[in-house]
Design a protein around this motif. Structure first.
Motif: not given
Length: 638
Positions: A289, A293, A304, A445, A468, A497
């Motif tokens: 991630l 994003y 998100t 993901n 995501v 992440a």
């Protein structure tokens, strides 16, 4: 008669023909990857000439290895047998096999470049160990049968184009002594290249795409296979050992720190005022991630919404960087709080038991400590590492009932099912009456980017943006359910992440490709704020211990970020052989052959090479040298 036809008609003509096939397919591969990476490639005359001429050299070295069995066969087979009609089947078969493998390699390199923007490297070698997951991932991501059929048909077509050239050599006769005079020099080429050639010769440019394109994928694979662990003192710049530890101790010293040993040690007492706080901790490691994003880091795609909301209502780290480019590097940083030592991650190395980990430390503090994973924990050696370093491992095998699985792919169950399992385990922990520390590792993901239908507005198996958004959905659902539990108000949730979605860039260590999202959410414990100081991934562990107000003897290299002064900010980034140290807008890179470079990191993400600052160089060396020394000498045990 044309020159090539004369060469093919000779006894060793097939060797020359095989060489032409190999360098031709390598040329096609290089050109295809060049145009695929056109946006990041620096289109200068030197780079273009470099990738093809240096590339031809490595292609030739690779071809010499492929030619070994053919040279031996042509050399040792007597003339009488060599002229037999049935004999040609052996040569035909070898050429067909090699052609098929080289064509397959073109497709494999294209796929690997699409994922990592590099030729085959240590990651490709690493994946060989886990063929079930890797082959399964490829099978679920690409039309494998169609690709193999197409490759086979092209191989057959290529074979018929060269069949007469192979056949032309079968009527030639050459005495054994004369064959020996040709064969031995040909065999010397791969032998000499084994000892004299390394893959470092391709590093002719500051543009990393040019460097990668100048290499040969199969040669790079072999080089990575032979060098999967690197001894720091042998390959990297060093300083006096006492001085290295002196520098690190000065950098790790704070008002609440007291070192307990005189030298060649970082063991220190970390002391906080007030009582310990028996909060629960749930650390969610999110697969692949990148920070960009998330909306809170500037993304405008609304991928998100759940994490953005949680981050705005928690402690958001705006300037945190991952240690490496693989999940195991993230797991290493989040469990051992250590800089990334060169070569393989400690998670996958032998003799990695009973280390000073947050699992072992909190277990001594009477916490239930767990590692919860939606796949099978044998992958990446996770089961062994975590179970031998203070964690109870709970993986895919803990889900027995099919009704509990809404979806699964080769990597594991869907993230929502992982979180359902996690809720059950956290409820059990709460019933035991002990605080708990649970690290949860997601999997959705990841290519092939598949997940249950109907959860989000992007269909499964579409792209990483969809994966995501699904992971965000699953995290939001998990936190919503957790909020109904009696343990929620006393729990600190950390979402971070493991590494970015991509690590490729114009430079060897593009800093922006290591920028990962991280935030702490605990409505009853943590006030909303944005923490803007530069942070290393390994700083999360001691920061959590600080929030718990635990006094302990530390062997961690990370620091409680709330104890860090403005001029004490740094982070670590790495590949398996490039070691980076970021401080004050500068990146110091340590490489094998004791190479040291420094770059100015600009706001637009460009990196300009500059003169190496002696102080920054010594600090970078000190961290990496002492970390390697302590691990190698088993001084990081619990």
């Amino acid at each position: 008669m044309p020159l090539f036809q004369k060469l093919f008609s000779k006894r060793f003509g097939p060797i020359f023909l095989l060489y032409l096939i190999i360098i031709s397919l390598a040329f096609i591969t290089r050109t295809a990857l060049l145009f695929k990476s056109a946006a990041g490639f620096e289109w200068t005359f030197l780079n273009i000439i470099g990738i093809y001429f240096i590339g031809l050299f490595y292609d030739t070295v690779l071809a010499s290895y492929f030619c070994i069995p053919l040279v031996l066969y042509i050399w040792l087979i007597p003339n009488k047998i060599f002229r037999k009609n049935w004999h040609r089947i052996i040569l035909y078969g070898y050429f067909l096999l090699v052609t098929f493998l080289l064509l397959f390699n073109i497709v494999a390199e294209w796929v690997f470049w699409d994922e990592f923007s590099t030729r085959f490297n240590f990651i490709a070698v690493d994946y060989l160990v886990y063929t079930t997951e890797v082959i399964g991932n490829i099978w679920q991501s690409y039309p494998v049968i169609k690709i193999l059929i197409i490759i086979f048909l092209i191989a057959i077509a290529t074979f018929f184009l060269i069949k007469n050239s192979i056949k032309a050599s079968l009527n030639s006769s050459l005495q054994f002594s004369k064959r020996t005079m040709i064969a031995l020099p040909l065999l010397c080429i791969p032998i000499l290249s084994w000892f004299l050639v390394s893959n470092k010769g391709k590093e002719f440019s500051n543009n990393q795409f040019a460097v990668e394109l100048a290499g040969n994928g199969l040669y790079e694979f072999g080089a990575a296979f032979c060098n999967n662990e690197l001894d720091y003192n042998k390959f990297y710049a060093t300083i006096d050992q006492d001085r290295a530890f002196k520098i690190v101790r000065e950098l790790l010293g704070h008002d609440n720190v007291t070192f307990l040993e005189d030298k060649n040690s970082i063991v220190r007492k970390i002391k906080y005022t007030g009582d310990e706080k028996k909060y629960n901790v749930v650390l969610i490691s999110v697969e692949s991630l990148s920070a960009d994003y998330l909306g809170v880091y500037g993304n405008t795609q609304n991928l998100t919404p759940n994490m953005d909301s949680l981050a705005k209502n928690g402690l958001l780290f705006s300037n945190l960087y991952a240690s490496g480019t693989r999940t195991v590097r993230g797991l290493e940083a989040l469990s051992l709080s250590i800089p990334p030592t060169p070569g393989q991650s400690i998670v996958k190395r032998p003799n990695n038991e009973n280390l000073f980990s947050i699992g072992n430390l909190l277990k001594k503090q009477n916490f239930d400590t767990q590692y919860i994973y939606g796949g099978y924990g044998y992958f990446d050696n996770m089961n062994y590492f975590f179970s031998n370093n203070g964690y109870q491992v709970i993986d895919r095998t803990a889900i027995n009932e099919k009704k509990e699985i809404h979806y699964e792919n080769i990597w594991g169950v869907a993230d929502e099912d992982l979180f359902t399992l996690s809720i059950k385990e956290l409820d059990k922990d709460y019933q035991s009456g002990k605080p708990f520390f649970s690290q949860i590792m997601t999997t959705s993901n990841h290519r092939p980017f598949t997940y249950p239908d109907g959860r989000i507005d992007i269909p499964s198996h579409t792209n990483q943006e969809g994966a995501v958004k699904y992971t965000d959905y699953a995290i939001g659902k998990f936190l919503k359910e957790a909020a109904t539990k009696p343990w929620f108000n006393n729990t600190i949730f950390v979402i971070i992440a493991d590494h970015c979605a991509s690590s490729a860039g114009k430079t060897e260590l593009p800093v922006y490709r290591y920028h990962i999202p991280a935030f702490i959410y605990a409505p009853k414990i943590v006030k909303p704020q944005v923490f803007e100081k530069l942070i290393a991934q390994m700083d999360i562990v001691p920061t959590l211990l600080g929030m718990l107000n635990i006094n302990y003897d530390s062997k961690f290299f990370g620091r409680d970020i709330f104890q860090v002064k403005p001029d004490e900010e740094w982070a670590f980034v790495s590949t398996y052989e490039k070691l980076g140290f970021i401080r004050n807008g500068h990146l110091l890179v340590l490489s094998p052959q004791k190479k040291v470079q420094q770059f100015k990191v600009l706001p637009n993400n460009d990196q300009i090479e500059e003169k190496v600052d002696k102080k920054l160089e010594e600090e970078a060396i000190a961290f990496y040298q002492t970390a390697s020394y302590l691990y190698k000498n088993k001084l990081l045990s619990k």
